[in-house]
Enzyme design. Structure first.
Site, PDB file in Angstrom:
ATOM      1  N   LYS A 272      22.421 -18.228  20.766  1.00  0.00           N
ATOM      2  CA  LYS A 272      23.453 -17.253  21.150  1.00  0.00           C
ATOM      3  C   LYS A 272      24.402 -17.804  22.212  1.00  0.00           C
ATOM      4  O   LYS A 272      24.116 -18.793  22.876  1.00  0.00           O
ATOM      5  CB  LYS A 272      22.794 -15.945  21.578  1.00  0.00           C
ATOM      6  CG  LYS A 272      22.128 -15.286  20.347  1.00  0.00           C
ATOM      7  CD  LYS A 272      22.219 -13.820  20.282  1.00  0.00           C
ATOM      8  CE  LYS A 272      21.766 -13.374  18.883  1.00  0.00           C
ATOM      9  NZ  LYS A 272      20.825 -12.273  18.932  1.00  0.00           N
TER      10      LYS A 272
ATOM     11  N   ARG B 228      12.879 -14.263  17.197  1.00  0.00           N
ATOM     12  CA  ARG B 228      13.666 -14.478  15.980  1.00  0.00           C
ATOM     13  C   ARG B 228      14.488 -15.742  16.195  1.00  0.00           C
ATOM     14  O   ARG B 228      15.327 -15.785  17.077  1.00  0.00           O
ATOM     15  CB  ARG B 228      14.577 -13.263  15.756  1.00  0.00           C
ATOM     16  CG  ARG B 228      15.422 -13.312  14.503  1.00  0.00           C
ATOM     17  CD  ARG B 228      16.281 -12.054  14.402  1.00  0.00           C
ATOM     18  NE  ARG B 228      17.074 -12.040  13.189  1.00  0.00           N
ATOM     19  CZ  ARG B 228      18.242 -12.640  13.060  1.00  0.00           C
ATOM     20  NH1 ARG B 228      18.757 -13.330  14.064  1.00  0.00           N
ATOM     21  NH2 ARG B 228      18.903 -12.580  11.923  1.00  0.00           N
TER      22      ARG B 228
HETATM   23  N1  HH2 Z   1      20.507 -11.228  16.183  1.00  0.00           N
HETATM   24  C1  HH2 Z   1      21.280 -11.435  15.104  1.00  0.00           C
HETATM   25  C2  HH2 Z   1      21.024 -10.771  13.894  1.00  0.00           C
HETATM   26  N2  HH2 Z   1      19.977  -9.938  13.785  1.00  0.00           N
HETATM   27  N3  HH2 Z   1      18.084  -8.890  14.723  1.00  0.00           N
HETATM   28  C3  HH2 Z   1      17.288  -8.654  15.780  1.00  0.00           C
HETATM   29  N4  HH2 Z   1      16.239  -7.830  15.651  1.00  0.00           N
HETATM   30  N5  HH2 Z   1      17.510  -9.274  16.983  1.00  0.00           N
HETATM   31  C4  HH2 Z   1      18.561 -10.117  17.184  1.00  0.00           C
HETATM   32  O1  HH2 Z   1      18.725 -10.617  18.327  1.00  0.00           O
HETATM   33  C5  HH2 Z   1      19.430 -10.375  16.078  1.00  0.00           C
HETATM   34  C6  HH2 Z   1      19.164  -9.726  14.846  1.00  0.00           C
HETATM   35  C7  HH2 Z   1      22.422 -12.382  15.189  1.00  0.00           C
HETATM   36  O2  HH2 Z   1      22.038 -13.663  14.791  1.00  0.00           O
HETATM   37  P1  HH2 Z   1      22.352 -14.282  13.345  1.00  0.00           P
HETATM   38  O3  HH2 Z   1      21.632 -13.520  12.283  1.00  0.00           O
HETATM   39  O4  HH2 Z   1      22.076 -15.729  13.350  1.00  0.00           O
HETATM   40  O5  HH2 Z   1      23.917 -14.115  13.216  1.00  0.00           O
HETATM   41  P2  HH2 Z   1      24.862 -13.193  12.348  1.00  0.00           P
HETATM   42  O6  HH2 Z   1      24.660 -11.766  12.776  1.00  0.00           O
HETATM   43  O7  HH2 Z   1      26.243 -13.702  12.660  1.00  0.00           O
HETATM   44  O8  HH2 Z   1      24.486 -13.368  10.901  1.00  0.00           O
END
Ligand code: HH2
Length: 289
Positions: free
Chosen positions: A221, A257
């Site tokens: 992040k 995660r």
């Molecule tokens: N962060 C993201 C997405 N889903 N779910 C939970 N429970 N906690 C988190 O911190 C979280 C999440 C964001 O990360 P990422 O999936 O890599 O990115 P994007 O939303 O751009 O697909």
């Protein structure tokens, strides 16, 4: 807790949720796994690397992201869930804010719904989880992905996150989700400054008052990039590992995660052992109280 045939023994070690983004625009791995076969390969590789479950999502919730139509999200995630279920026994969670997507994913064998809106986007999502007897991760977010990073403010970030998660728990239980199948997540980067994120990670253990396993997602992040002098997402692995190790030693998280499961597993093996080290021996035991 038993999830998808696997037993998660909370407190024994930090568990790993591997990230599979079937999206063209995720902040950390945009488009890498949009193609179905690539997403399935990636999920299986994460399982092989030691993921305790894989989190499959078809909608980016990065800052500024708009909503993806239901049908697009269904078309992205369902075939991947189906293929992963057919080829592996790794438990699957679905990262969605929508009841329609949750319902179909659960029907195909997903065992947990990871809702980054904490039931604020689609209240019917709780009913979908309840009907399937699934588990539900409730994440805290201030605002929506489109606007959340504009000017996040709190009087007391830890207390406000806990209060909102507590109300999410009550709403989920009222909709029929079993209390013991709920997880909570403070939502690192979701309507938070770097300072808010760091403070939440430092005080993550306080979320234990909610009586649910704590999930947290600092992986790659922005605050990690900022601390490292402005590194882009693909250069944030060292900072990510430091963040999850710190959280493990502070006894903050039951599940982290992460995008880089093998590296996270290696780091957590050491961090978990330090957290559980016993005086005068070569062993480590249950977490300290
Ligand atoms: N962060 C993201 C997405 N889903 N779910 C939970 N429970 N906690 C988190 O911190 C979280 C999440 C964001 O990360 P990422 O999936 O890599 O990115 P994007 O939303 O751009 O697909």
């Amino acid at each position: 807790m038993v999830l998808g045939g696997r037993t998660f023994r909370w407190g024994e070690r930090t568990h790993l949720m591997g990230v599979v983004n079937v999206t063209p625009d995720s902040f950390s791995d945009a488009g890498k796994h949009l193609e179905r076969a690539a997403a399935v390969r990636h999920a299986l590789a994460l399982a092989e690397a030691g993921a305790d479950l894989v989190d499959i999502g078809g909608e980016s919730t990065r800052p500024g992201a708009g909503e993806v139509p239901v049908q697009v999200e269904l078309d992205r995630v369902l075939p991947v869930i189906e293929a992963v279920r057919a080829q592996s026994d790794v438990p699957v969670s679905v990262d969605t804010r929508k009841a329609a997507v949750a319902r179909e994913a659960l029907r195909l064998g997903a065992v947990l719904v990871n809702d980054v809106s904490g039931l604020r986007h689609d209240p019917a999502l709780a009913t979908a989880v309840a009907e399937a007897g699934g588990a539900l991760a409730l994440m805290h977010i201030q605002g929506t992905p489109e606007t959340m990073q504009v000017d996040p403010r709190y009087d007391d970030v830890v207390a406000e996150v806990i209060e909102r998660l507590a109300s999410g728990i009550e709403r989920a239980v009222a909709a029929g989700v079993a209390r013991e199948r709920l997880w909570v997540d403070p939502g690192i980067g979701f309507g938070k400054t770097a300072g808010h994120n760091l403070f939440l990670l430092r005080h993550l253990g306080e979320l234990r008052v909610l009586g649910a396993p704590v999930l947290v997602g600092p992986s790659r992040k922005r605050f990690i990039g900022v601390l490292a002098g402005g590194r882009p997402p693909d250069q944030r692995l060292p900072g990510t590992l430091a963040s999850i190790a710190a959280v493990a030693v502070l006894h903050g998280a039951d599940v982290v995660r992460v995008h880089d499961v093998g590296e996270a597993r290696a780091a957590l093996t050491v961090a978990d052992a330090i957290a559980r080290a016993r005086e005068g021996g070569d062993s480590w035991g249950p977490p300290r109280p």
